[in-house]
Design a protein around this motif. Structure first.
Motif, short mmCIF file in Angstrom:
data_model
loop_
_atom_site.label_atom_id
_atom_site.label_comp_id
_atom_site.label_asym_id
_atom_site.label_seq_id
_atom_site.Cartn_x
_atom_site.Cartn_y
_atom_site.Cartn_z
N LEU A 198 11.95 -1.15 -4.08
CA LEU A 198 11.58 0.18 -3.38
C LEU A 198 10.82 1.11 -4.15
CD1 LEU A 198 15.43 0.82 -2.26
CD2 LEU A 198 13.49 -0.26 -1.00
N ALA A 199 9.95 1.64 -3.33
CA ALA A 199 9.16 2.76 -3.93
C ALA A 199 9.91 4.10 -4.57
CB ALA A 199 8.18 3.34 -2.84
N LEU A 200 11.21 3.94 -3.64
CA LEU A 200 11.98 5.36 -4.14
C LEU A 200 12.58 4.86 -5.66
CD1 LEU A 200 13.49 8.14 -3.65
CD2 LEU A 200 15.43 6.84 -2.32
N SER A 201 13.27 3.71 -5.64
CA SER A 201 13.63 3.21 -6.95
C SER A 201 12.53 3.52 -8.19
CB SER A 201 14.06 1.94 -6.89
OG SER A 201 15.00 1.37 -5.88
N ALA A 202 11.44 2.93 -7.89
CA ALA A 202 10.23 3.29 -8.82
C ALA A 202 10.04 4.84 -9.07
CB ALA A 202 9.01 2.40 -8.51
N ALA A 203 9.75 5.47 -8.01
CA ALA A 203 9.16 6.58 -8.29
C ALA A 203 10.22 7.71 -8.93
CB ALA A 203 8.76 7.21 -6.67
N ARG A 204 11.45 7.40 -8.63
CA ARG A 204 12.64 8.29 -9.33
C ARG A 204 12.37 8.21 -10.99
NH1 ARG A 204 17.97 6.61 -10.81
NH2 ARG A 204 18.15 4.38 -10.87
N ARG A 205 11.67 7.53 -11.38
CA ARG A 205 11.66 7.07 -12.91
C ARG A 205 10.67 8.24 -13.40
NH1 ARG A 205 15.44 3.42 -14.68
NH2 ARG A 205 15.98 2.01 -12.62
N PHE A 206 9.79 8.76 -12.57
CA PHE A 206 8.84 9.72 -12.82
C PHE A 206 9.27 11.17 -12.61
CE2 PHE A 206 6.67 5.70 -12.05
CZ PHE A 206 6.23 5.54 -13.13
N ASP A 207 8.75 12.11 -13.34
CA ASP A 207 9.41 13.68 -13.38
C ASP A 207 8.75 14.24 -12.28
OD1 ASP A 207 10.69 15.82 -14.07
OD2 ASP A 207 9.29 16.41 -15.49
N GLU A 208 9.15 14.08 -10.84
CA GLU A 208 8.78 14.73 -9.74
C GLU A 208 9.99 14.98 -9.03
OE1 GLU A 208 7.95 16.85 -6.87
OE2 GLU A 208 6.25 16.06 -8.23
N PRO A 209 10.44 16.46 -8.97
CA PRO A 209 11.70 17.08 -8.37
C PRO A 209 11.98 16.45 -6.92
CG PRO A 209 10.86 18.58 -9.80
CD PRO A 209 9.91 17.50 -9.73
N GLY A 238 2.20 6.56 -11.14
CA GLY A 238 2.48 5.43 -11.98
C GLY A 238 3.55 4.66 -11.10
N THR A 239 3.94 4.98 -10.07
CA THR A 239 4.86 4.27 -9.11
C THR A 239 4.21 2.92 -8.69
OG1 THR A 239 5.87 6.33 -8.41
CG2 THR A 239 6.15 4.36 -7.16
N ARG A 240 2.81 3.00 -8.37
CA ARG A 240 2.06 1.74 -7.79
C ARG A 240 2.15 0.60 -8.85
NH1 ARG A 240 -1.25 6.00 -6.27
NH2 ARG A 240 -1.71 6.11 -4.10
N GLU A 241 2.32 0.93 -10.11
CA GLU A 241 2.29 -0.07 -11.28
C GLU A 241 3.49 -0.95 -11.12
OE1 GLU A 241 1.05 1.49 -14.88
OE2 GLU A 241 -0.92 2.40 -14.21
N LEU A 242 4.73 -0.11 -10.78
CA LEU A 242 6.05 -0.85 -10.83
C LEU A 242 6.32 -1.60 -9.46
CD1 LEU A 242 8.10 2.10 -12.63
CD2 LEU A 242 6.90 0.21 -13.63
N GLU A 275 0.83 -1.11 -0.11
CA GLU A 275 -0.03 -0.07 -0.10
C GLU A 275 0.83 1.28 0.01
OE1 GLU A 275 -3.53 2.14 2.69
OE2 GLU A 275 -2.58 0.33 3.43
N LEU A 276 0.63 2.01 -0.88
CA LEU A 276 1.33 3.29 -1.24
C LEU A 276 0.57 4.59 -1.01
CD1 LEU A 276 4.37 4.50 -1.86
CD2 LEU A 276 3.67 4.62 -4.28
#
Length: 441
Positions: free
Chosen positions: A164-175, A154-158, A142-143
């Motif tokens: 790691l959520a951080l590994s997935a979330a860093r793929r998206f354009d959020e500074p 889109g992090t949830r799909e990965l 759960e995120l």
């Protein structure tokens, strides 16, 4: 800049140990003001202790976290490559990693709890106005995301139980995420620290040789690449031939050469040319050749890099890593500094990280060592000590607050350490050895 790092249940570390970069003595070069924290942060930290006391494991844990952020999404399919503490009540439990840094002056905090099979908790927070705000928080699968961060949906799909959520979330354009992740990924490692392979296994890695290629780039005509330039400011002492020059006017190649000359190895220049030789199939192969130009009296002669001393190779190898860190204001981990460098060169490296002239962006050097002479170049709040507990676990303590008693700022640290004032010395007992040799009953 790193504020603090905490780890528990990792290799020889059982209960949580914490390495803090918050300065006790603030008014000096190596302590950089962090106004939004209300503190000053250190650019250097040294960890001392006997062999097998776990000092390398403290810095290995920080290197492991960097590897995790970089690779969990791609490589952690079957298991998480984690080495928990092997004994006691923590056996089989989760390991925890906590890192706090500043990014553009704002404090960030990242927490992850995991074992070899799944990630149980993960959270990234920041303090834009000194009040903690969640960027994301994850329990199991759960995120939860901060409002307004739709780019991270889109992090949830990965996510998997081992991603790691951080590994997935860093793929998206959020500074907020990408800037913090970059801070972690910019951590660089030198020395003899065991490293994780792409497959997740541990292997011994000799950083000085590995980073020869990084240094090569600084000398190989890439000095006009703005990403390689270190924006030094002001004037300061440089190496022979560069005295009194403004370091901000030096190209990347000139900065690398100045750092090479700083070691006073008798090297005038670095020569990179092309050499042709006949391959086994009869064809001609062209290969770049690296040579260092040495001066001898009034003459100069190039020497193949392979023929250089191990000390020269080590110093050359770390130049690229150090200059990259100074440019980015990032962290360099150096395990067993004294095993790689002569004490004079180690002291020069400490001065490079201390001075605002050569280190204007607050790059941080965290190293382990047995070389007590370096204590003469360190302040009381820059020294940490490890000891092996009766259960085999590692205890990490700040010298500045040793045993609950504040160490005087004027204390001769080397003398006090060698006289056992702070503990963390090898306990030498030859009784069993002498008995095995039949020399005593």
């Amino acid at each position: 800049m790193l504020i603090r790092f905490e780890v528990s249940n990792y290799r020889s570390i059982a209960e949580g140990v914490e390495l803090s970069m918050v300065a006790v003595d603030r008014d000096r070069e190596a302590a950089r003001d962090a106004p939004r924290l209300g503190e000053s942060l250190l650019t250097r930290a040294a960890i001392y202790g006997p062999n097998a006391s776990g000092k390398s494991n403290v810095v290995a844990a920080l290197a492991w976290l960097r590897h995790a952020v970089e690779n969990s999404l791609r490589l952690w399919e079957d298991r998480i490559p984690l080495e928990p503490f092997a004994f006691g009540p923590t056996q089989g439990g989760c390991s925890e990693f906590v890192i706090e840094t500043t990014v553009d002056g704002v404090r960030f905090e990242y927490v992850v709890e995991l074992d070899a099979h799944h990630i149980s908790y993960e959270g990234l927070f920041h303090y834009p106005e000194r009040k903690r705000r969640r960027i994301f928080e994850r329990e199991g699968s759960e995120l939860k995301l901060q409002r307004g961060l739709g780019a991270l949906s889109g992090t949830r799909e990965l996510l998997t139980e081992r991603t790691l959520a951080l590994s997935a979330a860093r793929r998206f354009d959020e500074p907020l995420v990408t800037n913090f992740a970059r801070e972690v990924l910019n951590i660089q490692v030198l020395g003899q620290l065991p490293h994780l392979s792409r497959a997740g296994g541990i292997f011994p890695w000799w950083g000085s040789y590995h980073h020869k290629t990084d240094t090569f780039l600084w000398f190989d005509g890439l000095e006009n690449d703005q990403q390689l330039l270190v924006p030094f400011v002001g004037k300061g002492e440089a190496a022979a031939g560069d005295e009194g020059r403004d370091w901000s006017t030096l190209s990347g190649r000139q900065q690398a050469l100045a750092l090479l000359r700083l070691a006073d190895l008798g090297i005038e220049d670095v020569v990179i040319d092309r050499q042709e030789f006949v391959s086994t199939d009869g064809g001609t192969v062209t290969q770049r050749r690296l040579r260092l130009l040495h001066r001898s009296g009034n003459e100069s002669a190039p020497l193949d890099f392979a023929a250089e001393s191990e000390g020269t190779k080590t110093w050359f190898g770390l130049i690229g890593t150090v200059l990259t860190a100074l440019r980015a204001g990032s962290i360099v981990i150096f395990d067993e500094l004294d095993a790689s460098l002569h004490p004079t060169l180690s002291a020069e490296l400490l001065r490079v990280f201390q001075s605002p002239v050569t280190n204007p962006h607050g790059a941080q050097l965290i190293f382990t060592s047995h070389d007590t002479s370096l204590l003469n170049h360190l302040n009381r709040d820059e020294v940490w000590l490890t000891e092996k507990q009766p259960d085999g676990s590692t205890r990490l303590g700040a010298l500045a607050e040793f045993a609950g008693e504040r160490v005087r700022k004027s204390q001769n640290l080397e003398s006090a350490y060698l006289h056992g004032r702070f503990g963390a010395l090898p306990q030498v007992d030859q009784t069993e050895f002498l008995r095995a040799l039949g020399l005593i009953g």
